[in-house]
Design a protein around this motif. Structure first.
Motif, PDB file in Angstrom:
ATOM      1  N   GLY A 112       0.819  -1.201   0.000  1.00  0.00           N
ATOM      2  CA  GLY A 112       0.000   0.000   0.000  1.00  0.00           C
ATOM      3  C   GLY A 112       0.854   1.252   0.000  1.00  0.00           C
ATOM      4  O   GLY A 112       1.904   1.296   0.635  1.00  0.00           O
ATOM      5  N   GLU A 113       0.397   2.279  -0.749  1.00  0.00           N
ATOM      6  CA  GLU A 113       1.224   3.473  -0.883  1.00  0.00           C
ATOM      7  C   GLU A 113       1.177   4.373   0.360  1.00  0.00           C
ATOM      8  O   GLU A 113       2.056   5.196   0.549  1.00  0.00           O
ATOM      9  CB  GLU A 113       0.812   4.261  -2.131  1.00  0.00           C
ATOM     10  CG  GLU A 113      -0.594   4.833  -2.037  1.00  0.00           C
ATOM     11  CD  GLU A 113      -0.955   5.683  -3.240  1.00  0.00           C
ATOM     12  OE1 GLU A 113      -0.952   5.121  -4.353  1.00  0.00           O
ATOM     13  OE2 GLU A 113      -1.247   6.871  -3.070  1.00  0.00           O
ATOM     14  N   GLY A 114       0.134   4.221   1.162  1.00  0.00           N
ATOM     15  CA  GLY A 114      -0.019   5.136   2.298  1.00  0.00           C
ATOM     16  C   GLY A 114       0.479   4.534   3.605  1.00  0.00           C
ATOM     17  O   GLY A 114       1.326   3.648   3.609  1.00  0.00           O
ATOM     18  N   ASP A 115      -0.081   5.018   4.706  1.00  0.00           N
ATOM     19  CA  ASP A 115       0.306   4.474   6.004  1.00  0.00           C
ATOM     20  C   ASP A 115      -0.410   3.163   6.256  1.00  0.00           C
ATOM     21  O   ASP A 115      -1.491   2.947   5.714  1.00  0.00           O
ATOM     22  CB  ASP A 115      -0.056   5.498   7.104  1.00  0.00           C
ATOM     23  CG  ASP A 115       0.873   6.699   7.006  1.00  0.00           C
ATOM     24  OD1 ASP A 115       1.997   6.518   6.529  1.00  0.00           O
ATOM     25  OD2 ASP A 115       0.443   7.809   7.401  1.00  0.00           O
ATOM     26  N   PRO A 116       0.134   2.257   7.054  1.00  0.00           N
ATOM     27  CA  PRO A 116       1.344   2.438   7.852  1.00  0.00           C
ATOM     28  C   PRO A 116       2.656   2.274   7.079  1.00  0.00           C
ATOM     29  O   PRO A 116       3.701   2.691   7.585  1.00  0.00           O
ATOM     30  CB  PRO A 116       1.213   1.340   8.910  1.00  0.00           C
ATOM     31  CG  PRO A 116       0.442   0.255   8.247  1.00  0.00           C
ATOM     32  CD  PRO A 116      -0.512   0.945   7.323  1.00  0.00           C
ATOM     33  N   ALA A 117       2.632   1.692   5.838  1.00  0.00           N
ATOM     34  CA  ALA A 117       3.894   1.398   5.144  1.00  0.00           C
ATOM     35  C   ALA A 117       4.765   2.643   5.026  1.00  0.00           C
ATOM     36  O   ALA A 117       5.947   2.641   5.370  1.00  0.00           O
ATOM     37  CB  ALA A 117       3.604   0.804   3.766  1.00  0.00           C
ATOM     38  N   HIS A 118       4.159   3.741   4.537  1.00  0.00           N
ATOM     39  CA  HIS A 118       4.918   4.950   4.282  1.00  0.00           C
ATOM     40  C   HIS A 118       5.588   5.499   5.543  1.00  0.00           C
ATOM     41  O   HIS A 118       6.805   5.730   5.570  1.00  0.00           O
ATOM     42  CB  HIS A 118       3.993   6.004   3.652  1.00  0.00           C
ATOM     43  CG  HIS A 118       4.681   7.299   3.371  1.00  0.00           C
ATOM     44  ND1 HIS A 118       4.042   8.503   3.468  1.00  0.00           N
ATOM     45  CD2 HIS A 118       5.947   7.574   3.010  1.00  0.00           C
ATOM     46  CE1 HIS A 118       4.894   9.470   3.179  1.00  0.00           C
ATOM     47  NE2 HIS A 118       6.060   8.920   2.883  1.00  0.00           N
ATOM     48  N   SER A 119       4.805   5.673   6.601  1.00  0.00           N
ATOM     49  CA  SER A 119       5.383   6.279   7.805  1.00  0.00           C
ATOM     50  C   SER A 119       6.408   5.365   8.464  1.00  0.00           C
ATOM     51  O   SER A 119       7.403   5.831   9.017  1.00  0.00           O
ATOM     52  CB  SER A 119       4.274   6.662   8.789  1.00  0.00           C
ATOM     53  OG  SER A 119       3.486   5.526   9.062  1.00  0.00           O
ATOM     54  N   CYS A 120       6.170   4.049   8.368  1.00  0.00           N
ATOM     55  CA  CYS A 120       7.131   3.106   8.968  1.00  0.00           C
ATOM     56  C   CYS A 120       8.475   3.163   8.242  1.00  0.00           C
ATOM     57  O   CYS A 120       9.536   3.188   8.872  1.00  0.00           O
ATOM     58  CB  CYS A 120       6.604   1.677   8.874  1.00  0.00           C
ATOM     59  SG  CYS A 120       5.249   1.357   9.986  1.00  0.00           S
ATOM     60  N   VAL A 121       8.427   3.147   6.917  1.00  0.00           N
ATOM     61  CA  VAL A 121       9.671   3.180   6.135  1.00  0.00           C
ATOM     62  C   VAL A 121      10.413   4.488   6.407  1.00  0.00           C
ATOM     63  O   VAL A 121      11.623   4.498   6.652  1.00  0.00           O
ATOM     64  CB  VAL A 121       9.381   2.990   4.631  1.00  0.00           C
ATOM     65  CG1 VAL A 121      10.596   3.342   3.790  1.00  0.00           C
ATOM     66  CG2 VAL A 121       8.933   1.556   4.354  1.00  0.00           C
ATOM     67  N   ALA A 122       9.674   5.593   6.378  1.00  0.00           N
ATOM     68  CA  ALA A 122      10.302   6.889   6.620  1.00  0.00           C
ATOM     69  C   ALA A 122      10.930   6.935   8.017  1.00  0.00           C
ATOM     70  O   ALA A 122      12.053   7.420   8.198  1.00  0.00           O
ATOM     71  CB  ALA A 122       9.270   8.003   6.458  1.00  0.00           C
ATOM     72  N   ALA A 123      10.210   6.390   9.011  1.00  0.00           N
ATOM     73  CA  ALA A 123      10.705   6.419  10.394  1.00  0.00           C
ATOM     74  C   ALA A 123      11.966   5.570  10.530  1.00  0.00           C
ATOM     75  O   ALA A 123      12.937   5.987  11.168  1.00  0.00           O
ATOM     76  CB  ALA A 123       9.621   5.916  11.349  1.00  0.00           C
ATOM     77  N   ALA A 124      11.952   4.384   9.917  1.00  0.00           N
ATOM     78  CA  ALA A 124      13.119   3.503  10.014  1.00  0.00           C
ATOM     79  C   ALA A 124      14.338   4.159   9.371  1.00  0.00           C
ATOM     80  O   ALA A 124      15.417   4.201   9.961  1.00  0.00           O
ATOM     81  CB  ALA A 124      12.814   2.157   9.355  1.00  0.00           C
ATOM     82  N   LEU A 125      14.158   4.709   8.187  1.00  0.00           N
ATOM     83  CA  LEU A 125      15.280   5.351   7.483  1.00  0.00           C
ATOM     84  C   LEU A 125      15.829   6.524   8.313  1.00  0.00           C
ATOM     85  O   LEU A 125      17.038   6.662   8.487  1.00  0.00           O
ATOM     86  CB  LEU A 125      14.831   5.857   6.110  1.00  0.00           C
ATOM     87  CG  LEU A 125      14.476   4.799   5.053  1.00  0.00           C
ATOM     88  CD1 LEU A 125      13.847   5.461   3.832  1.00  0.00           C
ATOM     89  CD2 LEU A 125      15.704   3.984   4.644  1.00  0.00           C
ATOM     90  N   ALA A 126      14.910   7.343   8.795  1.00  0.00           N
ATOM     91  CA  ALA A 126      15.321   8.533   9.539  1.00  0.00           C
ATOM     92  C   ALA A 126      16.115   8.153  10.791  1.00  0.00           C
ATOM     93  O   ALA A 126      16.990   8.887  11.246  1.00  0.00           O
ATOM     94  CB  ALA A 126      14.090   9.358   9.928  1.00  0.00           C
ATOM     95  N   ARG A 127      15.792   6.983  11.319  1.00  0.00           N
ATOM     96  CA  ARG A 127      16.464   6.491  12.524  1.00  0.00           C
ATOM     97  C   ARG A 127      17.817   5.845  12.177  1.00  0.00           C
ATOM     98  O   ARG A 127      18.554   5.412  13.068  1.00  0.00           O
ATOM     99  CB  ARG A 127      15.533   5.445  13.140  1.00  0.00           C
ATOM    100  CG  ARG A 127      15.829   4.988  14.523  1.00  0.00           C
ATOM    101  CD  ARG A 127      14.897   3.819  14.868  1.00  0.00           C
ATOM    102  NE  ARG A 127      15.584   2.841  15.682  1.00  0.00           N
ATOM    103  CZ  ARG A 127      15.246   1.569  15.786  1.00  0.00           C
ATOM    104  NH1 ARG A 127      14.191   1.115  15.094  1.00  0.00           N
ATOM    105  NH2 ARG A 127      15.923   0.757  16.558  1.00  0.00           N
ATOM    106  N   GLY A 128      18.147   5.764  10.870  1.00  0.00           N
ATOM    107  CA  GLY A 128      19.425   5.192  10.471  1.00  0.00           C
ATOM    108  C   GLY A 128      19.384   3.686  10.293  1.00  0.00           C
ATOM    109  O   GLY A 128      20.403   3.005  10.383  1.00  0.00           O
ATOM    110  N   ILE A 129      18.175   3.180  10.032  1.00  0.00           N
ATOM    111  CA  ILE A 129      17.997   1.741   9.806  1.00  0.00           C
ATOM    112  C   ILE A 129      17.822   1.529   8.294  1.00  0.00           C
ATOM    113  O   ILE A 129      17.047   2.226   7.652  1.00  0.00           O
ATOM    114  CB  ILE A 129      16.712   1.255  10.534  1.00  0.00           C
ATOM    115  CG1 ILE A 129      16.784   1.552  12.035  1.00  0.00           C
ATOM    116  CG2 ILE A 129      16.439  -0.213  10.238  1.00  0.00           C
ATOM    117  CD1 ILE A 129      17.700   0.653  12.797  1.00  0.00           C
TER     118      ILE A 129
END
Lengths: 436, 436
Positions: B83-100
């Motif tokens: 799915g293009e929206g949440d939760p996929a989008h926010s989870c991916v963004a959060a993981a990346l931002a956290r350096g994962i």
């Protein structure tokens, strides 16, 4: 931006010159993509005065590749000299030992010394990349080494020699004989003046031995490849194949069996309508059967200066994107110390279908005798065709067998010959099952 | 040996469970190849009690993927939520931002938010890998992102949706109608209960927009894809195509033209005997035309839990082989800041051959009128076939044009319709030239 990556090119033939041009003309694209510039800082070739259409000003010239490898101010040594022995071998070893990355297109070198060189690279913590060594521009090394990590491979096979595929395609499409097609290939620069290495299947065997190691995690065993070339293939074989629903291709096949690994290079019947049957002319193709992924096929230009330069450039770019001291992936897919010994499966145990063409005298009982020999050896037949042989009073009998063993086929064919009515050499061509 | 790479899997459907099994069962092979162990340290799914045939003891369970992304003790976040929206989008963004690092198979997410996520990954210095998002297990992302570095791409096209290719293959091979084949695809699990997304061409468009960005170095423009699905294709079209030497495939095509980039998804005539015409059933294939390399084609399984898991595993292995803080390659081939804006070529300017099928009344002068309309619009014809239409007193006129423009064809067809003897909707199918 990180410092520029300095490349030294040993060998300025077609590939070397094409690579040089690409690095110069794509300077900005490469810098944007790789996050750092790529420059050619040094070159080496036999004749400094030859006009290659490239501007070598500002590039350090070496007459001796060994000097370039040992002393050049370079981060990557690109070996385009060729040949399994020196100077290629010693130069690559020297560069790696000095902590310089190496990119090579030299399949003969890798077939012979690949494991040893991989060990040197791993000890020095540098990369040994060789995408161009197998199937030219097709990224089959990367697919096996990176994309398929974790998969267990059961078979890898392909059309790995453009010269042979050009000749077989021409014979089939234009109803021309082998000699005529070979001459045409030579005229067009697709075949060497001495074509033995290509048409004898030896070039395919070198490439196959590298794929085998990557696919099965075994040490490279280029001396243990069963090799038959295409010089025996007649236009009659090609016609008979088409009528029975097959096309003849020179394949290299590496396959895991219960008794070891088969490495074989031979003319092969592949089903009409399969993708590999449609791989024409100098195009190469490789199919990989992997347990998690399924079947993957890659096809593209297998030779030529530009296609080879493209693969070399991809290898250089991978080095540019990585960071010194933190390199990415061992040369043969796993660290050389984890490579298993190669256990050869006996060719006599090979299982598959066979196409057998016999020229026989036209007398009563011949057909029954052939059928009896097949039956005696436990061979069941998929189809039988009998027709007059060209310009003689002989008959050609063509048999297509169901899956059987090489040993049974050899025995049955010897049995038929022993009965005394077979004229000339029987033609035996293996059939390869394909999925796509 | 370096510390184990800890993987967190969000989504334990078919792909997630297959991935989990592969990581557990290939533990040693992966460790040997990657130089470090890979372990699943955390998972997240909707229902903890469901039996997935995998042993989750010792693995941290999260009910909420956002918690896993933000707090899981992981090095890699594998997003298999969809799915293009949440939760996929926010989870991916959060993981990346956290350096994962993130590995995802989610084409809809990338088609919509790919550039933004690539930027986040680059800022954080982590990898965003998505081989599984386009063409399942086929390593086309790696080919474009790594192997073809330095090449300028002129066209990329392919069969990117297994459902459509299954239906078209079945229609052609078994002479079955569209509805029947769709029902069969649904029965076999190759099509969803609501198949619109697949058969309407939208899934292909998502995947194509990702390939376009990688091929041409432009920002992803998934809203600017011309899309036609396959619901209009009749068994008569398929027969007529075969008679004229073509096969109908749903292709996604991205092509550089003088006025911009064409992104189009539509039923397409490809020549019989070309490799892409032989890509059957749920198999996918992608062809890339590159100026240095030439033409590269990759084909293999485009969907399915295992094939997708294989691609995800390859992406994870690439991360395991790299070293923290020294990552390799930007997500979209070049740093997001260097991506160029996407300039759309107008569909009316598209140049190519066309197949046009018209049902017309059987009266004097009809044929001449059609020919006059074609001529008036500067369209020259490669072939013309006329035959009785099925079960009516109408005639079917089929035209195959030489290269012309979409605008000319639309005008000519409107012209013919304006004369009042055309019955029903004309069928217009674009022809794509292929090299292999």
């Amino acid at each position: 931006m990180t410092q520029a990556l300095k490349v030294g090119i040993a060998g300025l033939g077609t590939v070397g010159a094409a690579l040089f041009r690409a690095i110069v003309s794509r300077h900005k694209l490469l810098a944007d993509t790789c996050g750092r510039e790529i420059t050619v800082s040094a070159v080496c070739a036999r004749d400094k005065t030859r006009d290659r259409g490239i501007d070598l000003s500002g590039v350090e010239w070496f007459d001796d590749p060994a000097e370039l490898a040992r002393k050049g101010d370079i981060d990557v040594f690109v070996e385009l000299i060729g040949g399994e022995g020196d100077p290629a071998h010693s130069c690559v070893a020297a560069a790696l030992a000095r902590g310089i990355h190496v990119v090579t297109a030299n399949k003969a070198l890798l077939a012979r010394h690949g494991v040893e060189l991989a060990e040197v690279a791993e000890e020095a913590g540098v990369l040994l990349n060789f995408e161009a060594a197998v199937a030219g521009g097709i990224p089959v090394i990367k697919a096996l080494r990176e994309s398929l990590t974790g998969n267990s491979i059961s078979r890898v096979y392909g059309i790995l020699n453009g010269t042979c595929n050009y000749i077989l395609t021409r014979m089939q499409k234009e109803n021309m004989g082998f000699d005529e097609c070979l001459a045409e290939a030579q005229r067009l620069g697709y075949a060497e003046a001495d074509p033995t290495f290509d048409i004898g299947g030896f070039d395919t065997a070198h490439k196959l031995s590298i794929l085998t190691s990557l696919a099965f995690g075994t040490r490279i065993a280029s001396d243990e490849v069963y090799v038959e070339g295409i010089t025996n293939i007649s236009i009659e074989d090609i016609h008979a194949a088409e009528e029975l629903g097959y096309r003849i291709k020179l394949l290299g096949v590496a396959q895991r069996t219960s008794t070891g690994i088969e490495q074989r290079v031979h003319p092969t019947m592949v089903p009409l309508g399969s993708m590999i049957a449609e791989v024409d002319s100098v195009t190469n193709a490789v199919t990989i059967e992997a347990d998690i992924l399924g079947e993957l096929m890659l096809s593209g230009p297998g030779a030529g200066g530009d296609a080879t330069a493209s693969a070399v450039l991809g290898d250089i770019a991978d080095i540019a994107k990585s960071r010194p001291g933190h390199q990415h992936g061992p040369a043969l897919g796993r660290p050389a110390k984890y490579l298993e010994p190669y256990t050869q499966a006996q060719m006599r145990s090979h299982e598959g279908g066979y196409f057998i063409s016999l020229k026989v005298e036209d007398r009563v009982g011949v057909f029954a005798a052939i059928a009896a020999q097949m039956s005696k050896n436990g061979i069941s037949l998929e189809s039988i065709v009998q027709r007059p042989a060209n310009g003689s009073d002989l008959k050609t009998v063509i048999l297509v067998t169901h899956a059987t063993t090489e040993a049974s086929v050899r025995e049955a064919v010897e049995g038929v010959r022993g009965e005394g009515y077979v004229n000339g050499e029987p033609q035996v061509i293996r059939i390869e099952r394909t999925k796509q």
